[in-house]
Design a protein around this motif. Sequence first.
Motif, PDB file in Angstrom:
ATOM      1  N   ARG B  90      95.320 105.091  -8.864  1.00 20.08           N
ATOM      2  CA  ARG B  90      95.940 105.602  -7.645  1.00 20.08           C
ATOM      3  C   ARG B  90      97.075 104.714  -7.160  1.00 20.08           C
ATOM      4  O   ARG B  90      97.862 105.111  -6.324  1.00 20.08           O
ATOM      5  CB  ARG B  90      94.890 105.776  -6.555  1.00 20.08           C
ATOM      6  CG  ARG B  90      94.221 104.493  -6.153  1.00 20.08           C
ATOM      7  CD  ARG B  90      92.929 104.752  -5.423  1.00 20.08           C
ATOM      8  NE  ARG B  90      93.119 104.779  -3.980  1.00 20.08           N
ATOM      9  CZ  ARG B  90      92.426 105.543  -3.154  1.00 20.08           C
ATOM     10  NH1 ARG B  90      91.501 106.333  -3.616  1.00 20.08           N
ATOM     11  NH2 ARG B  90      92.636 105.502  -1.866  1.00 20.08           N
ATOM     12  N   PHE B  91      97.151 103.499  -7.686  1.00 20.18           N
ATOM     13  CA  PHE B  91      98.184 102.556  -7.251  1.00 20.18           C
ATOM     14  C   PHE B  91      99.422 102.551  -8.144  1.00 20.18           C
ATOM     15  O   PHE B  91     100.382 101.857  -7.870  1.00 20.18           O
ATOM     16  CB  PHE B  91      97.619 101.136  -7.213  1.00 20.18           C
ATOM     17  CG  PHE B  91      96.497 100.973  -6.236  1.00 20.18           C
ATOM     18  CD1 PHE B  91      96.666 101.299  -4.910  1.00 20.18           C
ATOM     19  CD2 PHE B  91      95.263 100.487  -6.647  1.00 20.18           C
ATOM     20  CE1 PHE B  91      95.634 101.157  -4.003  1.00 20.18           C
ATOM     21  CE2 PHE B  91      94.226 100.343  -5.746  1.00 20.18           C
ATOM     22  CZ  PHE B  91      94.412 100.683  -4.428  1.00 20.18           C
ATOM     23  N   ARG B  93     102.163 104.740 -10.949  1.00 18.20           N
ATOM     24  CA  ARG B  93     102.662 105.982 -11.547  1.00 18.20           C
ATOM     25  C   ARG B  93     103.372 105.616 -12.844  1.00 18.20           C
ATOM     26  O   ARG B  93     104.459 105.037 -12.811  1.00 18.20           O
ATOM     27  CB  ARG B  93     103.653 106.679 -10.619  1.00 18.20           C
ATOM     28  CG  ARG B  93     102.996 107.352  -9.440  1.00 18.20           C
ATOM     29  CD  ARG B  93     104.013 108.152  -8.648  1.00 18.20           C
ATOM     30  NE  ARG B  93     103.446 108.518  -7.366  1.00 18.20           N
ATOM     31  CZ  ARG B  93     104.161 108.941  -6.330  1.00 18.20           C
ATOM     32  NH1 ARG B  93     105.480 109.037  -6.440  1.00 18.20           N
ATOM     33  NH2 ARG B  93     103.576 109.249  -5.196  1.00 18.20           N
ATOM     34  N   ILE B 190      96.042  94.602  -2.208  1.00 11.76           N
ATOM     35  CA  ILE B 190      97.261  94.762  -3.004  1.00 11.76           C
ATOM     36  C   ILE B 190      98.284  93.696  -2.640  1.00 11.76           C
ATOM     37  O   ILE B 190      98.532  93.462  -1.457  1.00 11.76           O
ATOM     38  CB  ILE B 190      97.907  96.138  -2.740  1.00 11.76           C
ATOM     39  CG1 ILE B 190      96.895  97.251  -2.928  1.00 11.76           C
ATOM     40  CG2 ILE B 190      99.120  96.342  -3.627  1.00 11.76           C
ATOM     41  CD1 ILE B 190      97.349  98.568  -2.328  1.00 11.76           C
ATOM     42  N   GLY B 191      98.852  93.058  -3.643  1.00 10.75           N
ATOM     43  CA  GLY B 191      99.949  92.126  -3.417  1.00 10.75           C
ATOM     44  C   GLY B 191     100.940  92.198  -4.564  1.00 10.75           C
ATOM     45  O   GLY B 191     100.726  92.915  -5.537  1.00 10.75           O
ATOM     46  N   ALA B 235     105.431  96.034 -11.458  1.00 11.91           N
ATOM     47  CA  ALA B 235     105.685  96.340 -10.042  1.00 11.91           C
ATOM     48  C   ALA B 235     106.494  97.624  -9.885  1.00 11.91           C
ATOM     49  O   ALA B 235     106.339  98.336  -8.893  1.00 11.91           O
ATOM     50  CB  ALA B 235     106.406  95.180  -9.366  1.00 11.91           C
ATOM     51  N   HIS B 236     107.360  97.914 -10.850  1.00 11.88           N
ATOM     52  CA  HIS B 236     108.205  99.103 -10.708  1.00 11.88           C
ATOM     53  C   HIS B 236     107.421 100.396 -10.879  1.00 11.88           C
ATOM     54  O   HIS B 236     107.902 101.469 -10.543  1.00 11.88           O
ATOM     55  CB  HIS B 236     109.375  99.030 -11.691  1.00 11.88           C
ATOM     56  CG  HIS B 236     110.251  97.838 -11.443  1.00 11.88           C
ATOM     57  ND1 HIS B 236     110.230  96.718 -12.246  1.00 11.88           N
ATOM     58  CD2 HIS B 236     111.112  97.547 -10.438  1.00 11.88           C
ATOM     59  CE1 HIS B 236     111.064  95.821 -11.768  1.00 11.88           C
ATOM     60  NE2 HIS B 236     111.621  96.287 -10.666  1.00 11.88           N
ATOM     61  N   PHE B 238     104.437 100.611  -9.475  1.00 14.92           N
ATOM     62  CA  PHE B 238     103.539 100.655  -8.323  1.00 14.92           C
ATOM     63  C   PHE B 238     104.025 101.687  -7.316  1.00 14.92           C
ATOM     64  O   PHE B 238     105.206 101.759  -7.007  1.00 14.92           O
ATOM     65  CB  PHE B 238     103.459  99.286  -7.642  1.00 14.92           C
ATOM     66  CG  PHE B 238     102.588  99.304  -6.420  1.00 14.92           C
ATOM     67  CD1 PHE B 238     101.223  99.143  -6.537  1.00 14.92           C
ATOM     68  CD2 PHE B 238     103.124  99.528  -5.161  1.00 14.92           C
ATOM     69  CE1 PHE B 238     100.404  99.189  -5.419  1.00 14.92           C
ATOM     70  CE2 PHE B 238     102.313  99.583  -4.041  1.00 14.92           C
ATOM     71  CZ  PHE B 238     100.956  99.405  -4.177  1.00 14.92           C
ATOM     72  N   HIS B 239     103.075 102.457  -6.815  1.00 13.10           N
ATOM     73  CA  HIS B 239     103.417 103.452  -5.799  1.00 13.10           C
ATOM     74  C   HIS B 239     102.149 103.832  -5.052  1.00 13.10           C
ATOM     75  O   HIS B 239     101.156 104.181  -5.662  1.00 13.10           O
ATOM     76  CB  HIS B 239     104.026 104.698  -6.447  1.00 13.10           C
ATOM     77  CG  HIS B 239     104.755 105.510  -5.468  1.00 13.10           C
ATOM     78  ND1 HIS B 239     106.121 105.470  -5.312  1.00 13.10           N
ATOM     79  CD2 HIS B 239     104.302 106.341  -4.521  1.00 13.10           C
ATOM     80  CE1 HIS B 239     106.465 106.262  -4.332  1.00 13.10           C
ATOM     81  NE2 HIS B 239     105.370 106.808  -3.830  1.00 13.10           N
ATOM     82  N   TYR B 240     102.222 103.759  -3.735  1.00 14.75           N
ATOM     83  CA  TYR B 240     101.017 104.077  -2.975  1.00 14.75           C
ATOM     84  C   TYR B 240     101.397 104.691  -1.636  1.00 14.75           C
ATOM     85  O   TYR B 240     102.355 104.257  -1.002  1.00 14.75           O
ATOM     86  CB  TYR B 240     100.168 102.824  -2.762  1.00 14.75           C
ATOM     87  CG  TYR B 240      98.801 103.142  -2.193  1.00 14.75           C
ATOM     88  CD1 TYR B 240      97.903 103.893  -2.928  1.00 14.75           C
ATOM     89  CD2 TYR B 240      98.438 102.722  -0.920  1.00 14.75           C
ATOM     90  CE1 TYR B 240      96.664 104.217  -2.421  1.00 14.75           C
ATOM     91  CE2 TYR B 240      97.191 103.036  -0.399  1.00 14.75           C
ATOM     92  CZ  TYR B 240      96.314 103.789  -1.154  1.00 14.75           C
ATOM     93  OH  TYR B 240      95.091 104.121  -0.653  1.00 14.75           O
ATOM     94  N   THR B 241     100.647 105.703  -1.230  1.00 16.00           N
ATOM     95  CA  THR B 241     100.957 106.416   0.006  1.00 16.00           C
ATOM     96  C   THR B 241      99.846 106.233   1.034  1.00 16.00           C
ATOM     97  O   THR B 241      98.668 106.353   0.703  1.00 16.00           O
ATOM     98  CB  THR B 241     101.148 107.921  -0.286  1.00 16.00           C
ATOM     99  OG1 THR B 241     102.250 108.064  -1.187  1.00 16.00           O
ATOM    100  CG2 THR B 241     101.454 108.686   0.987  1.00 16.00           C
ATOM    101  N   VAL B 242     100.234 105.910   2.252  1.00 15.94           N
ATOM    102  CA  VAL B 242      99.295 105.698   3.346  1.00 15.94           C
ATOM    103  C   VAL B 242      99.674 106.619   4.496  1.00 15.94           C
ATOM    104  O   VAL B 242     100.851 106.701   4.849  1.00 15.94           O
ATOM    105  CB  VAL B 242      99.368 104.241   3.864  1.00 15.94           C
ATOM    106  CG1 VAL B 242      98.347 104.009   4.952  1.00 15.94           C
ATOM    107  CG2 VAL B 242      99.188 103.250   2.735  1.00 15.94           C
ATOM    108  N   THR B 243      98.702 107.313   5.054  1.00 14.65           N
ATOM    109  CA  THR B 243      98.965 108.122   6.242  1.00 14.65           C
ATOM    110  C   THR B 243      98.390 107.424   7.466  1.00 14.65           C
ATOM    111  O   THR B 243      97.251 106.968   7.445  1.00 14.65           O
ATOM    112  CB  THR B 243      98.356 109.521   6.105  1.00 14.65           C
ATOM    113  OG1 THR B 243      98.989 110.181   5.010  1.00 14.65           O
ATOM    114  CG2 THR B 243      98.577 110.348   7.368  1.00 14.65           C
TER     115      THR B 243
END
Lengths: 245, 245
Positions: B90-91, B93, B190-191, B235-236, B238-243
């Motif tokens: 989930r972290f 793509r 996450i860091g 790192a490139h 990495f993608h994560y969405t927070v609501t």
Amino acid sequence: MNPPLHLLRSEPGLSRYASLAQALRARVVAGEWPPGSALPAESQLANEHGVALGTMRRALELLAEQGFIERIHGKGTFVRQGLTGATMLRFFRFDSGTGEVPKSRILQRSQVSAPATVSRALGMGAGEPVLRLHRLRLMGDQPRLFEELWLPLDLFGPLADDDLSTWEDLLYPMFARRVQVHVHRAVDDIGFSQLSAVQAQHLALPPGHPCAQVQRSAFDLAGRCVEVRTTSGDAHAFHYTVTIT
Amino acid sequence: MNPPLHLLRSEPGLSRYASLAQALRARVVAGEWPPGSALPAESQLANEHGVALGTMRRALELLAEQGFIERIHGKGTFVRQGLTGATMLRFFRFDSGTGEVPKSRILQRSQVSAPATVSRALGMGAGEPVLRLHRLRLMGDQPRLFEELWLPLDLFGPLADDDLSTWEDLLYPMFARRVQVHVHRAVDDIGFSQLSAVQAQHLALPPGHPCAQVQRSAFDLAGRCVEVRTTSGDAHAFHYTVTIT
């Protein structure tokens, strides 16, 4: 005897209390109870919608879980004021972070035609006018976050040419007071990138330095996107915790 | 007439149904209903705890919200099996991400004394033995994630020297089957960092390449930390969405 004001139609696929929550939400969105105002007593609401008190309580619980209303013990039930705007800090840990609200400095304010990605996100036609802000957030006089904001001009007109020295460190409470835009929900997309020359200069870091980038879309109570924002900060200060169940 | 088996004591500060949920949770943790098994009928549970059916339903709803149990329409209520272990994706793509489960390759398995940070996280004494794994996750034969895992040897002994070719791509379901450890909750920190020489080599990236690093602590039903894991990936990607509400 007065007839109920808001008889509940049951929606296919929704439980009775979920349909009821949706009906209450529609009354909030329509402006019947503005953000910050108190809702009527549960018994009165139950009467108005022609439902049992228990059903109304469950619907209100659902709205509270969704962050639409908040119940303050001994005081009543209130429409949430909206986000305070300090939430970007949840993604970063800075040395000087002592819980204080970071200072805000508007570096640039201009009226421009929305680029395609921005107008799409804002649900506007291509090239419609938006207010663009470049903004620096500082903690203990250290520049920490560089932000680019895009705001639809039809909502934010009064902020397009007023005195910037009257602006506050937190934008969302100011938006609520000055232009009656209440940010109720934000979706933050976190990614990783390198600082552009301009961003790096403002953050006193070398160009190309690794940065965390948060792309935000913020929505009002009715679900309209009212702000698009890109926030950049030192990748090494990025820190975020997720619990998975 | 049989007396109720589990009379409810009300806990200070908890509503009646929250106390009830806690009591049911204790029965799950005690192993009365193992993960994957069905709970008795609501009416029987209500009898056993001496509460009204409505109260029992609300308690079960709360446990379902907490991810403890799941209600399958027309089948009944079941103790959750635990996490499937695929959630690290989930972290990230990746181009080749087509929803398939990434392949797993164990690069190294050894029994070592837990370093201080690991033993602290696992709630063990300093230097107690742990199973350490280096593991690569691949998608379409491309190495994507490098992982270092630490598992307490008292729980994972049977996995310390068996045939690695029998291991599966998803660890958590295998942990459940092979050593009866059910991962119920995970906390991911996450860091951003840079790849070490070893990590970079395995991921076919240059040393020092920017990476996202996820530090995981995983917990069983009783709340014991049963796994510490560090996952590193480009790192490139990495993608994560927070609501935020």
